[in-house]
Motif scaffolding. Structure first.
Motif, PDB file in Angstrom:
ATOM      1  N   PHE A  35       0.837  -1.204   0.000  1.00  0.00           N
ATOM      2  CA  PHE A  35       0.000   0.000   0.000  1.00  0.00           C
ATOM      3  C   PHE A  35       0.869   1.249   0.000  1.00  0.00           C
ATOM      4  O   PHE A  35       0.617   2.188  -0.769  1.00  0.00           O
ATOM      5  N   GLU A  36       1.893   1.283   0.852  1.00  0.00           N
ATOM      6  CA  GLU A  36       2.794   2.434   0.907  1.00  0.00           C
ATOM      7  C   GLU A  36       3.511   2.638  -0.426  1.00  0.00           C
ATOM      8  O   GLU A  36       3.634   3.763  -0.914  1.00  0.00           O
ATOM      9  N   GLU A  37       3.982   1.536  -1.017  1.00  0.00           N
ATOM     10  CA  GLU A  37       4.655   1.628  -2.314  1.00  0.00           C
ATOM     11  C   GLU A  37       3.687   2.109  -3.389  1.00  0.00           C
ATOM     12  O   GLU A  37       4.040   2.917  -4.244  1.00  0.00           O
ATOM     13  N   GLY A  38       2.457   1.600  -3.340  1.00  0.00           N
ATOM     14  CA  GLY A  38       1.438   2.014  -4.301  1.00  0.00           C
ATOM     15  C   GLY A  38       1.092   3.484  -4.168  1.00  0.00           C
ATOM     16  O   GLY A  38       0.920   4.184  -5.174  1.00  0.00           O
ATOM     17  N   LEU A  39       1.016   3.954  -2.942  1.00  0.00           N
ATOM     18  CA  LEU A  39       0.722   5.369  -2.716  1.00  0.00           C
ATOM     19  C   LEU A  39       1.834   6.251  -3.273  1.00  0.00           C
ATOM     20  O   LEU A  39       1.571   7.276  -3.913  1.00  0.00           O
ATOM     21  N   ALA A  40       3.077   5.843  -3.074  1.00  0.00           N
ATOM     22  CA  ALA A  40       4.208   6.596  -3.633  1.00  0.00           C
ATOM     23  C   ALA A  40       4.150   6.587  -5.162  1.00  0.00           C
ATOM     24  O   ALA A  40       4.405   7.620  -5.807  1.00  0.00           O
ATOM     25  N   LEU A  41       3.807   5.454  -5.749  1.00  0.00           N
ATOM     26  CA  LEU A  41       3.697   5.372  -7.212  1.00  0.00           C
ATOM     27  C   LEU A  41       2.550   6.240  -7.723  1.00  0.00           C
ATOM     28  O   LEU A  41       2.673   6.907  -8.751  1.00  0.00           O
ATOM     29  N   TYR A  42       1.422   6.242  -6.999  1.00  0.00           N
ATOM     30  CA  TYR A  42       0.287   7.087  -7.372  1.00  0.00           C
ATOM     31  C   TYR A  42       0.708   8.556  -7.384  1.00  0.00           C
ATOM     32  O   TYR A  42       0.413   9.284  -8.333  1.00  0.00           O
ATOM     33  N   ARG A  43       1.411   8.964  -6.342  1.00  0.00           N
ATOM     34  CA  ARG A  43       1.856  10.358  -6.266  1.00  0.00           C
ATOM     35  C   ARG A  43       2.816  10.693  -7.397  1.00  0.00           C
ATOM     36  O   ARG A  43       2.759  11.778  -7.981  1.00  0.00           O
ATOM     37  N   GLN A  44       3.712   9.756  -7.708  1.00  0.00           N
ATOM     38  CA  GLN A  44       4.655   9.960  -8.805  1.00  0.00           C
ATOM     39  C   GLN A  44       3.907  10.118 -10.128  1.00  0.00           C
ATOM     40  O   GLN A  44       4.195  11.040 -10.905  1.00  0.00           O
ATOM     41  N   CYS A  45       2.942   9.251 -10.398  1.00  0.00           N
ATOM     42  CA  CYS A  45       2.164   9.331 -11.639  1.00  0.00           C
ATOM     43  C   CYS A  45       1.376  10.640 -11.693  1.00  0.00           C
ATOM     44  O   CYS A  45       1.330  11.308 -12.735  1.00  0.00           O
ATOM     45  N   HIS A  46       0.770  11.017 -10.572  1.00  0.00           N
ATOM     46  CA  HIS A  46      -0.030  12.239 -10.521  1.00  0.00           C
ATOM     47  C   HIS A  46       0.840  13.461 -10.807  1.00  0.00           C
ATOM     48  O   HIS A  46       0.445  14.362 -11.566  1.00  0.00           O
ATOM     49  N   GLU A  47       2.034  13.482 -10.239  1.00  0.00           N
ATOM     50  CA  GLU A  47       2.954  14.594 -10.472  1.00  0.00           C
ATOM     51  C   GLU A  47       3.367  14.657 -11.946  1.00  0.00           C
ATOM     52  O   GLU A  47       3.433  15.743 -12.535  1.00  0.00           O
ATOM     53  N   MET A  48       3.633  13.503 -12.545  1.00  0.00           N
ATOM     54  CA  MET A  48       4.003  13.470 -13.960  1.00  0.00           C
ATOM     55  C   MET A  48       2.863  13.977 -14.833  1.00  0.00           C
ATOM     56  O   MET A  48       3.088  14.713 -15.803  1.00  0.00           O
ATOM     57  N   LEU A  49       1.636  13.594 -14.508  1.00  0.00           N
ATOM     58  CA  LEU A  49       0.482  14.059 -15.284  1.00  0.00           C
ATOM     59  C   LEU A  49       0.285  15.564 -15.131  1.00  0.00           C
ATOM     60  O   LEU A  49      -0.019  16.253 -16.109  1.00  0.00           O
ATOM     61  N   ASP A  50       0.458  16.072 -13.915  1.00  0.00           N
ATOM     62  CA  ASP A  50       0.351  17.518 -13.702  1.00  0.00           C
ATOM     63  C   ASP A  50       1.388  18.270 -14.525  1.00  0.00           C
ATOM     64  O   ASP A  50       1.085  19.296 -15.144  1.00  0.00           O
ATOM     65  N   THR A  51       2.612  17.759 -14.531  1.00  0.00           N
ATOM     66  CA  THR A  51       3.684  18.391 -15.299  1.00  0.00           C
ATOM     67  C   THR A  51       3.363  18.367 -16.788  1.00  0.00           C
ATOM     68  O   THR A  51       3.545  19.376 -17.491  1.00  0.00           O
ATOM     69  N   ALA A  52       2.861  17.244 -17.274  1.00  0.00           N
ATOM     70  CA  ALA A  52       2.506  17.136 -18.693  1.00  0.00           C
ATOM     71  C   ALA A  52       1.375  18.100 -19.039  1.00  0.00           C
ATOM     72  O   ALA A  52       1.411  18.756 -20.094  1.00  0.00           O
ATOM     73  N   GLU A  53       0.397  18.228 -18.144  1.00  0.00           N
ATOM     74  CA  GLU A  53      -0.713  19.147 -18.386  1.00  0.00           C
ATOM     75  C   GLU A  53      -0.209  20.588 -18.470  1.00  0.00           C
ATOM     76  O   GLU A  53      -0.632  21.365 -19.338  1.00  0.00           O
ATOM     77  N   GLN A  54       0.717  20.956 -17.587  1.00  0.00           N
ATOM     78  CA  GLN A  54       1.277  22.303 -17.615  1.00  0.00           C
ATOM     79  C   GLN A  54       2.044  22.555 -18.910  1.00  0.00           C
ATOM     80  O   GLN A  54       1.958  23.644 -19.487  1.00  0.00           O
TER      81      GLN A  54
END
Length: 74
Positions: A35-54
């Motif tokens: 769960f902890e690893e998954g949460l870190a991966l979720y945050r990483q993916c979310h940050e990448m998507l935010d950067t791509a959107e910008q």
């Protein structure tokens, strides 16, 4: 230090964690770690998507010169 994963690799790893947890046969200590690893991966993916959107927003603004148009979210 490890090299950052691509979005696709991070998403595949996240999906694997979700599948592991969804099976329901994982011991509690492993489930918490997954769960902890998954949460870190979720945050990483979310940050990448935010950067791509910008980046898309800036590119649209640069080519139009008149307005900034956010990337449409489905």
């Amino acid at each position: 230090m490890t090299e950052p994963q691509s979005f696709e690799d991070a998403l595949a790893s996240l999906e694997a964690k979700v599948e592991e947890l969804a099976r329901g046969d994982v011991p509690l200590d492993r489930a918490l770690t997954a769960f902890e690893e998954g949460l870190a991966l979720y945050r990483q993916c979310h940050e990448m998507l935010d950067t791509a959107e910008q980046r898309v927003t800036k590119l649209v603004a640069a080519t139009d010169g008149l307005r900034e148009e956010p990337f449409p979210v489905a």
